[in-house]
Scaffold this motif. Sequence first.
Motif, PDB file in Angstrom:
ATOM      1  N   GLY A  15     -23.934  26.616 -37.045  1.00  0.00           N
ATOM      2  CA  GLY A  15     -23.368  26.699 -38.383  1.00  0.00           C
ATOM      3  C   GLY A  15     -24.387  26.961 -39.463  1.00  0.00           C
ATOM      4  O   GLY A  15     -24.009  27.241 -40.618  1.00  0.00           O
ATOM      5  N   ARG A  67     -20.768  37.742 -40.122  1.00  0.00           N
ATOM      6  CA  ARG A  67     -21.730  36.633 -40.119  1.00  0.00           C
ATOM      7  C   ARG A  67     -23.138  37.099 -40.481  1.00  0.00           C
ATOM      8  O   ARG A  67     -23.881  36.360 -41.130  1.00  0.00           O
ATOM      9  CB  ARG A  67     -21.767  35.962 -38.755  1.00  0.00           C
ATOM     10  CG  ARG A  67     -20.449  35.356 -38.308  1.00  0.00           C
ATOM     11  CD  ARG A  67     -20.622  34.484 -37.068  1.00  0.00           C
ATOM     12  NE  ARG A  67     -21.104  35.241 -35.912  1.00  0.00           N
ATOM     13  CZ  ARG A  67     -22.224  34.936 -35.252  1.00  0.00           C
ATOM     14  NH1 ARG A  67     -22.965  33.903 -35.604  1.00  0.00           N
ATOM     15  NH2 ARG A  67     -22.588  35.672 -34.207  1.00  0.00           N
ATOM     16  N   SER A  85     -23.591  31.217 -40.268  1.00  0.00           N
ATOM     17  CA  SER A  85     -22.662  30.664 -39.269  1.00  0.00           C
ATOM     18  C   SER A  85     -23.207  30.870 -37.854  1.00  0.00           C
ATOM     19  O   SER A  85     -22.482  31.327 -36.956  1.00  0.00           O
ATOM     20  CB  SER A  85     -21.288  31.314 -39.413  1.00  0.00           C
ATOM     21  OG  SER A  85     -20.770  31.129 -40.713  1.00  0.00           O
ATOM     22  N   LYS A  87     -24.439  30.536 -34.087  1.00  0.00           N
ATOM     23  CA  LYS A  87     -23.863  29.922 -32.905  1.00  0.00           C
ATOM     24  C   LYS A  87     -24.936  29.799 -31.832  1.00  0.00           C
ATOM     25  O   LYS A  87     -25.901  30.577 -31.832  1.00  0.00           O
ATOM     26  CB  LYS A  87     -22.721  30.785 -32.379  1.00  0.00           C
ATOM     27  CG  LYS A  87     -21.632  31.107 -33.391  1.00  0.00           C
ATOM     28  CD  LYS A  87     -20.613  32.066 -32.803  1.00  0.00           C
ATOM     29  CE  LYS A  87     -19.521  32.413 -33.808  1.00  0.00           C
ATOM     30  NZ  LYS A  87     -18.539  33.368 -33.225  1.00  0.00           N
TER      31      LYS A  87
END
Length: 122
Positions: A15, A67, A85, A87
């Motif tokens: 995040g 993103r 964001s 991951k």
Amino acid sequence: QLQLVESGGGLVQPGGSLRLSCAASKFTLDYYNIGWFRQAPGKEREGVAYITSRDGSTHYADSVKERFTISRDNANNLVYLQMNSLKPEDTAVYYCAAGLIAALSPSYFGSWGQGTQVTVSS
């Protein structure tokens, strides 16, 4: 061969965000299409994004759309990759590369940096 240097990698929680930079010496980046690529352990190098020299248009891999953002700072001869964001699957060594053909394939880029590690983990 053109020399490129990446910076800005590191460890970030899922995040979170990072901004990678791609710098060049002895040539101007805006003459070339600049791509960002990544390679995770045991996987092939894959294209993430590129920005064209002609008009600054951008293109992204589906996995990072919405993103990641690639941009140029021509005044400082830099190209950035803003990654939001993040991951765990974004974990990889990230490379910038310069080429004369705008495509999201490593084979179209002839000059590469040494890479910077991005690790997304809690």
